[in-house]
Scaffold this motif. Sequence first.
Motif, mmCIF file in Angstrom:
data_model
loop_
_atom_site.group_PDB
_atom_site.id
_atom_site.type_symbol
_atom_site.label_atom_id
_atom_site.label_comp_id
_atom_site.label_asym_id
_atom_site.label_seq_id
_atom_site.Cartn_x
_atom_site.Cartn_y
_atom_site.Cartn_z
ATOM 1 N N GLY A 388 2.345 6.467 -2.311
ATOM 2 C CA GLY A 388 2.132 5.705 -1.093
ATOM 3 C C GLY A 388 0.691 5.255 -0.931
ATOM 4 O O GLY A 388 0.422 4.158 -0.422
ATOM 5 N N LEU A 389 -0.241 6.079 -1.368
ATOM 6 C CA LEU A 389 -1.655 5.714 -1.282
ATOM 7 C C LEU A 389 -2.020 4.614 -2.277
ATOM 8 O O LEU A 389 -2.792 3.697 -1.941
ATOM 9 C CB LEU A 389 -2.533 6.940 -1.526
ATOM 10 N N THR A 390 -1.496 4.690 -3.497
ATOM 11 C CA THR A 390 -1.853 3.667 -4.497
ATOM 12 C C THR A 390 -1.457 2.280 -4.024
ATOM 13 O O THR A 390 -2.152 1.295 -4.318
ATOM 14 C CB THR A 390 -1.186 3.964 -5.849
ATOM 15 N N ASP A 391 -0.367 2.164 -3.276
ATOM 16 C CA ASP A 391 0.083 0.863 -2.786
ATOM 17 C C ASP A 391 -0.911 0.246 -1.805
ATOM 18 O O ASP A 391 -0.901 -0.969 -1.594
ATOM 19 C CB ASP A 391 1.449 0.997 -2.104
ATOM 20 N N GLN A 392 -1.756 1.076 -1.186
ATOM 21 C CA GLN A 392 -2.660 0.575 -0.146
ATOM 22 C C GLN A 392 -4.094 0.379 -0.620
ATOM 23 O O GLN A 392 -4.899 -0.216 0.092
ATOM 24 C CB GLN A 392 -2.637 1.540 1.052
ATOM 25 N N LEU A 393 -4.440 0.866 -1.811
ATOM 26 C CA LEU A 393 -5.840 0.828 -2.236
ATOM 27 C C LEU A 393 -6.382 -0.593 -2.334
ATOM 28 O O LEU A 393 -7.516 -0.868 -1.907
ATOM 29 C CB LEU A 393 -5.993 1.550 -3.580
ATOM 30 N N THR A 394 -5.623 -1.516 -2.908
ATOM 31 C CA THR A 394 -6.127 -2.882 -3.085
ATOM 32 C C THR A 394 -6.345 -3.598 -1.757
ATOM 33 O O THR A 394 -7.427 -4.162 -1.531
ATOM 34 C CB THR A 394 -5.192 -3.686 -3.998
ATOM 35 N N PRO A 395 -5.363 -3.622 -0.832
ATOM 36 C CA PRO A 395 -5.639 -4.285 0.454
ATOM 37 C C PRO A 395 -6.767 -3.624 1.236
ATOM 38 O O PRO A 395 -7.512 -4.316 1.944
ATOM 39 C CB PRO A 395 -4.303 -4.193 1.205
ATOM 40 N N LEU A 396 -6.935 -2.327 1.099
ATOM 41 C CA LEU A 396 -8.050 -1.664 1.780
ATOM 42 C C LEU A 396 -9.384 -2.150 1.231
ATOM 43 O O LEU A 396 -10.329 -2.420 1.988
ATOM 44 C CB LEU A 396 -7.944 -0.148 1.617
ATOM 45 N N ALA A 397 -9.470 -2.275 -0.093
ATOM 46 C CA ALA A 397 -10.699 -2.766 -0.725
ATOM 47 C C ALA A 397 -10.968 -4.215 -0.320
ATOM 48 O O ALA A 397 -12.124 -4.603 -0.073
ATOM 49 C CB ALA A 397 -10.584 -2.641 -2.241
ATOM 50 N N GLU A 398 -9.915 -5.017 -0.267
ATOM 51 C CA GLU A 398 -10.091 -6.426 0.106
ATOM 52 C C GLU A 398 -10.581 -6.564 1.538
ATOM 53 O O GLU A 398 -11.430 -7.423 1.836
ATOM 54 C CB GLU A 398 -8.759 -7.163 -0.079
ATOM 55 N N LEU A 433 4.072 0.728 9.059
ATOM 56 C CA LEU A 433 4.500 1.486 7.888
ATOM 57 C C LEU A 433 3.424 1.544 6.813
ATOM 58 O O LEU A 433 3.550 2.299 5.851
ATOM 59 C CB LEU A 433 5.790 0.897 7.317
ATOM 60 N N ASP A 434 2.370 0.746 6.941
ATOM 61 C CA ASP A 434 1.230 0.852 6.028
ATOM 62 C C ASP A 434 -0.023 0.401 6.759
ATOM 63 O O ASP A 434 0.033 -0.115 7.871
ATOM 64 C CB ASP A 434 1.447 0.043 4.735
ATOM 65 N N THR A 435 -1.159 0.638 6.141
ATOM 66 C CA THR A 435 -2.461 0.317 6.731
ATOM 67 C C THR A 435 -3.165 -0.683 5.822
ATOM 68 O O THR A 435 -3.255 -0.456 4.619
ATOM 69 C CB THR A 435 -3.329 1.584 6.867
ATOM 70 N N ASP A 436 -3.660 -1.776 6.386
ATOM 71 C CA ASP A 436 -4.323 -2.785 5.550
ATOM 72 C C ASP A 436 -5.831 -2.810 5.732
ATOM 73 O O ASP A 436 -6.516 -3.666 5.184
ATOM 74 C CB ASP A 436 -3.730 -4.181 5.815
ATOM 75 N N GLU A 437 -6.382 -1.867 6.499
ATOM 76 C CA GLU A 437 -7.836 -1.717 6.608
ATOM 77 C C GLU A 437 -8.135 -0.266 6.945
ATOM 78 O O GLU A 437 -7.415 0.358 7.717
ATOM 79 C CB GLU A 437 -8.410 -2.648 7.674
ATOM 80 N N ASP A 438 -9.182 0.274 6.354
ATOM 81 C CA ASP A 438 -9.531 1.683 6.548
ATOM 82 C C ASP A 438 -10.756 1.781 7.455
ATOM 83 O O ASP A 438 -11.901 1.666 6.999
ATOM 84 C CB ASP A 438 -9.793 2.353 5.202
ATOM 85 N N ALA A 439 -10.487 1.999 8.729
ATOM 86 C CA ALA A 439 -11.585 2.149 9.681
ATOM 87 C C ALA A 439 -12.245 3.512 9.557
ATOM 88 O O ALA A 439 -13.347 3.712 10.067
ATOM 89 C CB ALA A 439 -11.062 1.942 11.101
ATOM 90 N N VAL A 440 -11.591 4.461 8.885
ATOM 91 C CA VAL A 440 -12.138 5.811 8.785
ATOM 92 C C VAL A 440 -13.290 5.853 7.786
ATOM 93 O O VAL A 440 -14.383 6.341 8.100
ATOM 94 C CB VAL A 440 -11.036 6.813 8.408
ATOM 95 N N THR A 441 -13.082 5.338 6.566
ATOM 96 C CA THR A 441 -14.187 5.371 5.598
ATOM 97 C C THR A 441 -15.344 4.489 6.040
ATOM 98 O O THR A 441 -16.471 4.660 5.553
ATOM 99 C CB THR A 441 -13.725 4.937 4.194
ATOM 100 N N ALA A 442 -15.093 3.571 6.968
ATOM 101 C CA ALA A 442 -16.192 2.765 7.506
ATOM 102 C C ALA A 442 -17.211 3.623 8.236
ATOM 103 O O ALA A 442 -18.333 3.173 8.503
ATOM 104 C CB ALA A 442 -15.649 1.685 8.437
ATOM 105 N N ALA A 490 -4.750 -3.146 -10.274
ATOM 106 C CA ALA A 490 -3.800 -4.023 -9.596
ATOM 107 C C ALA A 490 -3.379 -5.184 -10.477
ATOM 108 O O ALA A 490 -2.290 -5.739 -10.310
ATOM 109 C CB ALA A 490 -4.409 -4.543 -8.296
ATOM 110 N N GLY A 491 -4.236 -5.550 -11.417
ATOM 111 C CA GLY A 491 -3.895 -6.637 -12.332
ATOM 112 C C GLY A 491 -2.923 -6.237 -13.415
ATOM 113 O O GLY A 491 -2.479 -7.098 -14.193
#
Length: 607
Positions: A388-398, A433-442, A490-491
Amino acid sequence: MTTPTHTGSAALSLEHALADPYDARLPGGFAQALEADRHAAFPERLCRAALDRGVAEWLIPAECGGELRGIEEAFELCRVLSRRDLTAAIALGSNLLAALPVWLRGSAAQKESVARLLRAGGFVAFALSEREHGADLVAGETTATRVPDTEGEGDGWRIDGEKWLINNTGHAAAATVTARTGRGPRGLTLFLATAPHDGTAWRRLPKVATHGLRGSAIGGLTLTGLRVRGTDAIGRVGSGLETILETFQITRVLVSGLALGALDTCLRHTLAFARDRRLYDAPVHDLEPVARRLIDAFADLLVGETVAAGACRAAHDRPDQLPLQSLCAKYLIPHRAMDAIESLSVVLGARSYLTGQDQLQEAVFEKMRRDCAVTGLFDGSTPVVLGGLTDQLTPLAEARAAGTVRTEGLPALYAPGPPATAPAPLDPERMALDTDEDAVTAGLDHLAALLGGEQPVPALTPARRALLLDLTEHLRTARAALDAEAAALAGDPGQRRGAAAYDLAARYTHLHAAGACAWRWLARHHSPLSPEDAERDGPSAGFLDDGGWLALCLRHLAQQAGTLPAAPVLDEVDRTALDLLNQLYDRNLLFSVTRFPLAERTTHGAG
């Protein structure tokens, strides 16, 4: 709605009502937990004692007539119960797990039915997994088929199938059952089913023998032509998977409270042994390798409670962040707790394997060690969580690269002590159901801006400020490198579920936790305690204020993530942390940055 006087007021009340865990006569005592475990018997006395003291009301939301106003209260209850007996804590926690789909998506009648059952001291099972399919819920073979409803409420359902490895099935009076009503992910529906008096439609399978949680009523159910009404579907037909995922966002955080309670007890017993045991004409406690293991376990507790507190509050106030927070909490906290317990077992040596009735301290450690191992499996095993985490890493980075991360409300999520305002009721319509930005690591970015700026930070010495800035920049660099690795993976779709992707996800949980710690310290920096409040909070207040707590946590997380080598010798931060650990022990306080007095010791016993 008024703010509770203490975040853990329910937990504090329960802790003191259950009294001294070293009193063998009491249902909340370690001796009784061990005796039940030796006979693989359900901890009936402790569960009943907790229910008699109102725990059922704290499993029912206030809007449903109960006392539960915030997920953080349920988390604290899990933590104090599990420090005594994980088997009992998980049995009662499974009631909340099974009830949450009803609290989130159920009808008024369903909520009243479940509340009535819980108030009567009953148990509920969450019947999801199947013997042949495990965590693959979409592949489940249990079916619900429409049949005429003889009670005049429209079509009813006939449920057929087997559910297996389900807690509380040995004595559950009801269950939330997932069954297939169609095809694909939209073909799952949750039903609230009550055990009928006739045993042919609802047959309890034999209790499953387990390595840990030996007294749990873990087993299964065979449902054969079980009739339920049309109104027994929870939410709309076909929405079962979505409701389960919403439920897991909350329960995965609560599971971390179980792990932290177990680790607190194991650290407390190991510290007692290390203080009393002498080697080379000195207490074992004074040996640097032993001190390092004690300090690291303490750091794991401090980090874990910070990550969990923010996730609990986010469920109410920033639910957009909860999908990511719950996955990070569910992976990081149980794994760090289990690793810490294994590390502490080295201090105890052969004593960590003793189970005799005359070796209470060692036997409790051995039981906690076995029981805590299961927290990594509940509500999503490691592969499920990391996937579940791997699916979110790319949009979080973007989102980070685009500078679109919104951080409003984050300091309040992590502020130590009770929240400034009462939490909003859980609202499933605001959940994602998913998160597209990580306000915590900010939080690392906000911390770097403060530490690297020109404004004075009075609470920090120049040396401490420089150390914290160095650690923060190190973690931000590690995050940037991880973002680049995630983009490269992701590529290549073939690597999406590969070992490298899972390794990235595991490392990301440490960076996420570092952001949580940054927000906690920033919240205290912007709202410092009054002298009176600092005196009330006790010895942990100064360690948090002067940046020692933050330095300990950030360095520990960087080391655990593999981006910073282990410190060769103890330094000032370590020694201050060890001194605080001993002060909390001497004052009989929970190993926490928030003051939580434990039940008074009325008997003699180590730990």
